[in-house]
Design a protein around this motif. Structure first.
Motif, PDB file in Angstrom:
ATOM      1  N   GLU A 101      10.649   5.153  -8.618  1.00 41.25           N
ATOM      2  CA  GLU A 101      11.429   5.473  -7.428  1.00 41.25           C
ATOM      3  C   GLU A 101      11.720   4.171  -6.694  1.00 41.25           C
ATOM      4  O   GLU A 101      10.806   3.455  -6.272  1.00 41.25           O
ATOM      5  CB  GLU A 101      10.633   6.423  -6.530  1.00 41.25           C
ATOM      6  N   ARG A 102      13.003   3.830  -6.570  1.00 45.25           N
ATOM      7  CA  ARG A 102      13.374   2.622  -5.823  1.00 45.25           C
ATOM      8  C   ARG A 102      13.250   2.882  -4.323  1.00 45.25           C
ATOM      9  O   ARG A 102      13.347   4.027  -3.868  1.00 45.25           O
ATOM     10  CB  ARG A 102      14.817   2.232  -6.155  1.00 45.25           C
ATOM     11  N   TYR A 103      13.054   1.803  -3.564  1.00 50.05           N
ATOM     12  CA  TYR A 103      12.948   1.941  -2.114  1.00 50.05           C
ATOM     13  C   TYR A 103      13.677   0.795  -1.417  1.00 50.05           C
ATOM     14  O   TYR A 103      13.826  -0.299  -1.960  1.00 50.05           O
ATOM     15  CB  TYR A 103      11.481   1.964  -1.668  1.00 50.05           C
ATOM     16  N   ASP A 104      14.132   1.082  -0.193  1.00 55.70           N
ATOM     17  CA  ASP A 104      14.572   0.035   0.723  1.00 55.70           C
ATOM     18  C   ASP A 104      13.478  -0.262   1.742  1.00 55.70           C
ATOM     19  O   ASP A 104      13.329  -1.388   2.197  1.00 55.70           O
ATOM     20  CB  ASP A 104      15.858   0.460   1.428  1.00 55.70           C
ATOM     21  N   ARG A 105      12.738   0.784   2.112  1.00 56.01           N
ATOM     22  CA  ARG A 105      11.544   0.627   2.927  1.00 56.01           C
ATOM     23  C   ARG A 105      10.446   1.476   2.290  1.00 56.01           C
ATOM     24  O   ARG A 105      10.703   2.584   1.823  1.00 56.01           O
ATOM     25  CB  ARG A 105      11.771   1.077   4.374  1.00 56.01           C
ATOM     26  N   ALA A 290       3.261  -4.009   9.060  1.00 58.55           N
ATOM     27  CA  ALA A 290       3.999  -4.543   7.922  1.00 58.55           C
ATOM     28  C   ALA A 290       3.104  -5.506   7.146  1.00 58.55           C
ATOM     29  O   ALA A 290       2.237  -6.174   7.708  1.00 58.55           O
ATOM     30  CB  ALA A 290       5.256  -5.269   8.389  1.00 58.55           C
ATOM     31  N   VAL A 291       3.334  -5.572   5.832  1.00 59.63           N
ATOM     32  CA  VAL A 291       2.568  -6.466   4.977  1.00 59.63           C
ATOM     33  C   VAL A 291       3.131  -7.879   5.131  1.00 59.63           C
ATOM     34  O   VAL A 291       4.344  -8.072   5.028  1.00 59.63           O
ATOM     35  CB  VAL A 291       2.657  -6.014   3.505  1.00 59.63           C
ATOM     36  N   PHE A 298       5.157  -1.296   4.509  1.00 57.99           N
ATOM     37  CA  PHE A 298       4.201  -1.009   5.572  1.00 57.99           C
ATOM     38  C   PHE A 298       3.020  -0.262   4.958  1.00 57.99           C
ATOM     39  O   PHE A 298       3.167   0.428   3.945  1.00 57.99           O
ATOM     40  CB  PHE A 298       4.848  -0.143   6.660  1.00 57.99           C
ATOM     41  N   ALA A 299       1.854  -0.386   5.568  1.00 59.26           N
ATOM     42  CA  ALA A 299       0.669   0.307   5.055  1.00 59.26           C
ATOM     43  C   ALA A 299      -0.136   0.857   6.219  1.00 59.26           C
ATOM     44  O   ALA A 299      -0.296   0.201   7.255  1.00 59.26           O
ATOM     45  CB  ALA A 299      -0.190  -0.629   4.204  1.00 59.26           C
ATOM     46  N   VAL A 300      -0.641   2.069   6.036  1.00 58.58           N
ATOM     47  CA  VAL A 300      -1.381   2.768   7.101  1.00 58.58           C
ATOM     48  C   VAL A 300      -2.517   3.570   6.484  1.00 58.58           C
ATOM     49  O   VAL A 300      -2.560   3.802   5.276  1.00 58.58           O
ATOM     50  CB  VAL A 300      -0.449   3.715   7.891  1.00 58.58           C
TER      51      VAL A 300
END
Length: 457
Positions: A101-105, A290-291, A298-300
């Protein structure tokens, strides 16, 4: 111009809150929202001990994603790698097929796994209590042990089946021991001769129970467990597990066929696939979630090392609790939107609101907003907190109804037919599939490679 695609990995407290916020704040035509998760529900894990004891039905703590989300496309599977160069998430679907799955965010909220150690026999013979399958299997197994103990004339077998050992003096371990102790008390009414033979043990390598609650409430929880005839042994852990015995590091060898492992968690191995900095397995992020050097990621939640700006302590990170995860999800969603629109990002800042611990029955301890509570006030705060924290009205209604039915009619101790389930369910069977950074790039290149055109096209 194509709509930007926002991919969220994980539908726990942080992931679901991120998605709900994105759906509310982003117009339908402005972005595509995608969720990667192995289940179609969000698990309200703080109440799993009550599922294991039968106080709540499994459906009560499974919050339907399709009820909660209305425009998110759900990919049923587990993310096993991230190729940050190609901006692609590698996924193993529940059908075991690979996809990408491609992502922009990208928002990573994959949560955590049960932490295990290299203890002989642990993964073969121990039970966990971190998901619905484990809680259901555990309940049936405990009830089956009492049935089998009542049916045998062998005193050694009876002792083994009537002893239960819980490892872990944190929130989950204490609640699991208390809840299942109540369950065996109810079941023993059928088998009066077993009542004196049932033994529950709680062991932990730490010097205190529930250190997050402070010394006084930790001691009160210890006294409550002991008043329920749970033998608590601190600064002790398991040395070896066999089918019929549990060896402890204090030299004791306990005849036992039920070891319940709740000794902490470890971050999802997915975080290692990015090739970015980690701290004790958690992906390091800035205060805007944000990394570093990866502004689109981003990671949470449990698998992110989020700076705790509410403390003066240098290097402090947020604890892996639901209240932090939900609030991180809100900020992550806002910062994803800000990154797409060129606005300044928000800083994550939250002050701990406290912790509640339900010891089953009407016993509880709690520390809301820094105030120590026990007895009925703690019980009322604990139950009220869970009803408030459940993320959907149907879930609140089911949980409240279950509690009311139990109060009016008493408990049920019938098995559901899962007692033959694998005891080692707490070991993440997908762990072997997680990719390292090089493997993630190779797999994404393979899956993203254009299909060859047929001759004449």
């Amino acid at each position: 111009m194509a709509r930007p695609r926002i991919v969220v990995v994980g539908a726990g407290f942080a992931g679901l809150q991120t998605l709900k916020r994105l759906e509310r704040r982003i117009p339908r035509s402005a972005a595509e929202i995608v969720l990667v998760a192995p289940n179609d529900y969000m698990l309200y894990s703080p109440l799993l001990p009550q599922v294991a004891s039968g106080l709540l039905t499994p459906q009560s703590v499974a919050v339907s994603l399709y009820r909660s989300l209305h425009r998110t496309r759900i990919v049923p599977g587990s993310a096993i790698g991230v190729d940050t160069d190609a901006k692609a998430v590698l996924i193993r679907k529940i059908s075991d097929e690979p996809t990408v799955e491609r992502y922009d965010r990208l928002v990573l909220a994959p949560g955590s796994l049960t932490r295990v150690f290299d203890i002989p026999g642990l993964t073969e013979h121990a039970f966990g209590n971190k998901n619905l399958a484990e809680a259901t299997v555990l309940r049936d197994h405990v009830l089956a042990q009492l049935e089998l103990a009542n049916a045998t004339t062998d005193p050694v077998e009876r002792e083994e089946r009537c002893r239960f050992v819980v490892v872990g003096g944190g929130y989950t371990g204490v609640e699991t021991a208390a809840s299942l102790r109540r369950l065996t008390e109810e079941a023993a009414r059928r088998y009066p001769s077993l009542r004196s033979a049932i033994n529950w043990h709680l062991v932990d390598i730490a010097p205190r129970l529930l250190p997050e609650l402070g010394t006084r409430l930790g001691e009160e929880a210890l006294d409550l467990l002991r008043s329920m005839s749970v033998e608590v042994k601190l600064e002790v852990t398991v040395r070896e597990v066999t089918e019929h015995k549990v060896a402890l590091t204090d030299g004791r060898m306990l005849p036992c066929r039920t070891l319940i492992w709740t000794a902490g968690t470890s971050p999802s191995p997915l975080m290692d696939s990015l090739g970015a900095e980690t701290s004790r397995g958690k992906l390091v992020v800035d205060s805007d979630l944000a990394v570093p050097d990866l502004p689109d990621v981003f990671a949470v939640g449990d698998a992110a090392a989020v700076p705790d700006l509410s403390k003066d302590e240098r290097g402090a990170v947020c604890p892996p609790t639901a209240q932090y995860a939900e609030r991180q999800g809100t900020v992550a969603a806002e910062n994803v939107i800000a990154s797409l629109t060129g606005r300044p990002k928000r800083t994550f800042l939250h002050k701990d609101l406290g912790l509640v611990v339900d010891l089953s029955g009407r016993d509880a301890v709690a520390r809301p907003l820094g105030y120590d509570l026990s007895g009925f006030p703690a019980f009322a705060v604990t139950r009220g907190y869970h009803l408030w924290s459940l993320p959907s009205n149907p879930a609140r209604a089911r949980v409240a109804a279950n509690w009311m039915i139990r109060a009016v009619t008493g408990g049920e101790v019938a098995r559901l037919g899962f007692h033959r389930g694998r005891p080692s369910t707490f070991v993440d069977l997908e762990a072997a599939h997680y990719l390292d950074p090089q493997g993630a790039r190779r797999e994404s290149a393979r899956l993203l490679e254009p299909a060859p055109q047929a001759e004449g096209d």
